[in-house]
Every structure is written in structure tokens, then in C-alpha cells.
Design an enzyme around this catalytic site. Structure first.
Site, PDB file in Angstrom:
ATOM      1  CD  GLU A 170      14.226  72.133  -4.343  1.00 44.15           C
ATOM      2  OE1 GLU A 170      14.254  71.149  -5.106  1.00 44.15           O
ATOM      3  OE2 GLU A 170      13.594  72.965  -4.449  1.00 44.15           O
TER       4      GLU A 170
ATOM      5  CG  ASP B 146      16.438  67.405  -1.163  1.00 46.73           C
ATOM      6  OD1 ASP B 146      17.494  68.048  -0.185  1.00 46.73           O
ATOM      7  OD2 ASP B 146      15.795  66.244  -1.801  1.00 46.73           O
TER       8      ASP B 146
ATOM      9  CG  ASP C  96      12.725  67.324  -2.388  1.00 45.56           C
ATOM     10  OD1 ASP C  96      13.427  66.996  -3.500  1.00 45.56           O
ATOM     11  OD2 ASP C  96      12.236  68.075  -2.278  1.00 45.56           O
ATOM     12  CB  SER C  97      13.866  62.817  -6.290  1.00 46.91           C
ATOM     13  OG  SER C  97      15.071  61.982  -5.922  1.00 46.91           O
TER      14      SER C  97
ATOM     15  CE  LYS D  99      19.213  68.273  -2.013  1.00 49.95           C
ATOM     16  NZ  LYS D  99      18.548  69.853  -3.018  1.00 49.95           N
TER      17      LYS D  99
ATOM     18  CD  GLU E  21      17.402  69.110 -10.319  1.00 45.65           C
ATOM     19  OE1 GLU E  21      16.290  68.739 -11.136  1.00 45.65           O
ATOM     20  OE2 GLU E  21      17.159  69.577  -9.318  1.00 45.65           O
TER      21      GLU E  21
END
Length: 273
Positions: free
Chosen positions: A121, A89, A50-51, A119, A188
């Protein structure tokens, strides 16, 4: 005579999980078909992160990224690849409410993109959701430490674990997501000795980004390591100067257009004689 071509098979989730403690896992982010096709020659898995909201769309953070945007870029990366495992993501707001919400959106991502995993978080707080998804056929890569979707709470992109008193919290997060069924864990923005302890504490691969070389693999944002961005975090090594090369090429093009040096006869079509 018939010729046989070797069948190209994608890296699978079990294969990646089995790399714990073995040869380092290589990964990069990818957002479109062309660069994904290049990267997969060298990467075990590609992350449609999602970056992309910040890298591709100029957002200030990843919070504004939608499910539809992730699916669009996920489709492109899967279409551009044949070998690398593709992970997409789950964007902010698509999985936090409940395991059922997470399953609906994860299933939508996988069905529409044909990716191999998602993925999300979060550590121990997301363990129930990871277990729910894993038991229903959706492979999950976890993400702990500095979690970009939570930067509004963290007060920015801040390194985690500078105070040793915080270490056990992050280690417990890693254990919780691994025990819940995550097949790998992105670690991270944590201090190096903590990342090493996390890697030792769990039996699935850790993928470091701003963490430690002792992690089972590494990932970087492709545009950062290519040198497309002037500023990059400390943990990024620029392996190229693509940004400067692009600017030089555009400047040369503009000059040739202005001087009428382009197009030449080699670049135009003639009529039939």
C-alpha cells in the site's frame, strides 16, 4: 499409443500488465486452497489479501496481520491453484521502514509461498521501495486511494476524493507507483470520476474496488460477494447467499443429530459376516 495432456500455465506478470485497455481483468481475494481452486477457473489473478485478518481471524483491522500469517495462507492458495497468478499482500510493518526491509520480507514471501508477486500500500511515498523491489526481480502490485493499513490515520474506512481539490494528489500517487515499476495498481474506495482519471493517467492496469467500471479490472473480497457477511460496503454486489446456505445446512444437521435421524445405515460401517 500415448495420450498428451495440455500443460496448464499460470498467468504471468507481463501478460497481466499487457491487459491495459483490453478485456477486463477478473480478480478475487482467496485465503485457502479449496476456494482458490474454484475461483481460479474464472479469475486472472487471486490476491491473498491481508483482509484475511478481518475475514478469517476476526480482527478489527488489517494492522494486526503478521508476515507469518500471510505466508501460511499464501502457501495454501498457491497449492490450490495451477493457472491464476497469485499475489500476496505485504502486511503492515513489513515494508515501510526501508527498501531493504521490504526486499527481505518480499523475498521471504515469494520464496516460501512460491507466489508470483507481492502487493503493498501507498503512493508516491512508496515509489522508491517499488523501484528497489522491481529492479531486484520482485514484481509489485501497488495499492492507492483508501489504504486499509492507514485507517488509523484516515479515521476509518473513508471514501477518498470527494473533494475535487484532492484529486491531483491521488493521480500523482498513481503516476509515481506506475513510473516506479508497479505492474498494476489497485484503486480502492475513490469516487468514480477520479478512478476514471487515474485509469487514463497511467499505462499499467488499474484494478478497481469501490472505484469505477472504467478500471482495467475489478476485485472484491470473496466472502463479501458470496454473501457470507451480513454487512458489506456499498461497492459490493452479493452474487450469492452462501452464508444463509451454510446456516441452513448446519441447522438441518443439528436437527437430524438431535432426532437421531443421522447417521443412517448409509453412513455407518458394518462388520464382516
Amino acid at each position: 499409443m500415448s495420450s498428451q495432456t495440455e500443460t496448464i500455465r499460470r498467468v504471468t506478470v507481463p501478460q497481466l500488465r499487457a491487459r491495459k485497455g483490453a478485456d477486463p481483468i477478473v480478480s478475487l481475494t482467496a485465503y485457502h486452497a479449496h476456494t482458490a481452486a474454484i475461483a481460479e477457473k474464472y479469475c486472472d489473478f487471486l490476491l491473498v489479501g491481508d483482509s484475511l485478518g478481518m475475514v478469517m481471524h476476526g480482527m478489527e483491522s488489517t494492522v494486526g496481520v503478521s508476515l507469518e500469517l500471510m505466508i501460511m495462507h499464501g502457501k495454501a492458495v498457491v497449492r490450490g491453484t495451477k493457472r491464476a497468478l497469485v499475489v500476496v499482500d505485504m502486511p503492515f510493518g513489513s515494508y515501510e521502514e526501508s527498501p531493504s526491509q521490504a526486499f527481505r520480507n518480499a523475498a521471504k514471501i515469494m520464496k516460501e509461498t512460491q507466489c508470483q508477486a507481492v502487493k503493498l500500500e501507498g503512493g508516491a511515498r512508496m515509489a522508491e521501495t517499488i523501484k528497489f523491489l522491481s529492479e531486484r526481480g520482485i514484481p509489485v502490485m501497488a495499492h492507492i486511494g483508501l489504504t486499509p493499513q492507514s485507517t488509523n490515520i484516515m479515521g476509518g474506512f473513508k471514501t477518498q476524493g470527494r473533494d475535487e481539490d484532492e484529486w491531483q494528489f491521488h493521480i500523482d500517487d498513481a503516476i509515481a507507483v506506475a513510473d516506479a515499476g508497479a505492474f498494476a495498481v489497485v484503486v480502492e474506495g475513490v469516487v468514480e470520476p477520479l478512478a476514471e482519471k487515474i485509469t487514463q493517467a497511467i499505462d499499467v492496469p488499474t484494478i478497481g474496488i469501490g472505484a469505477s467500471k472504467t478500471c482495467d479490472g475489478q476485485i472484491l473480497v470473496m466472502e463479501d460477494m458470496l454473501g457470507l457477511n451480513d454487512w458489506v460496503p456499498k461497492f459490493v454486489k452479493k452474487f450469492g447467499a452462501v452464508g444463509a446456505a451454510i446456516e441452513d445446512a448446519i441447522a438441518s444437521y443439528a436437527e437430524d443429530v438431535k432426532s437421531r435421524a443421522f447417521p443412517t445405515q448409509d453412513n455407518v460401517y458394518g462388520s464382516k459376516k
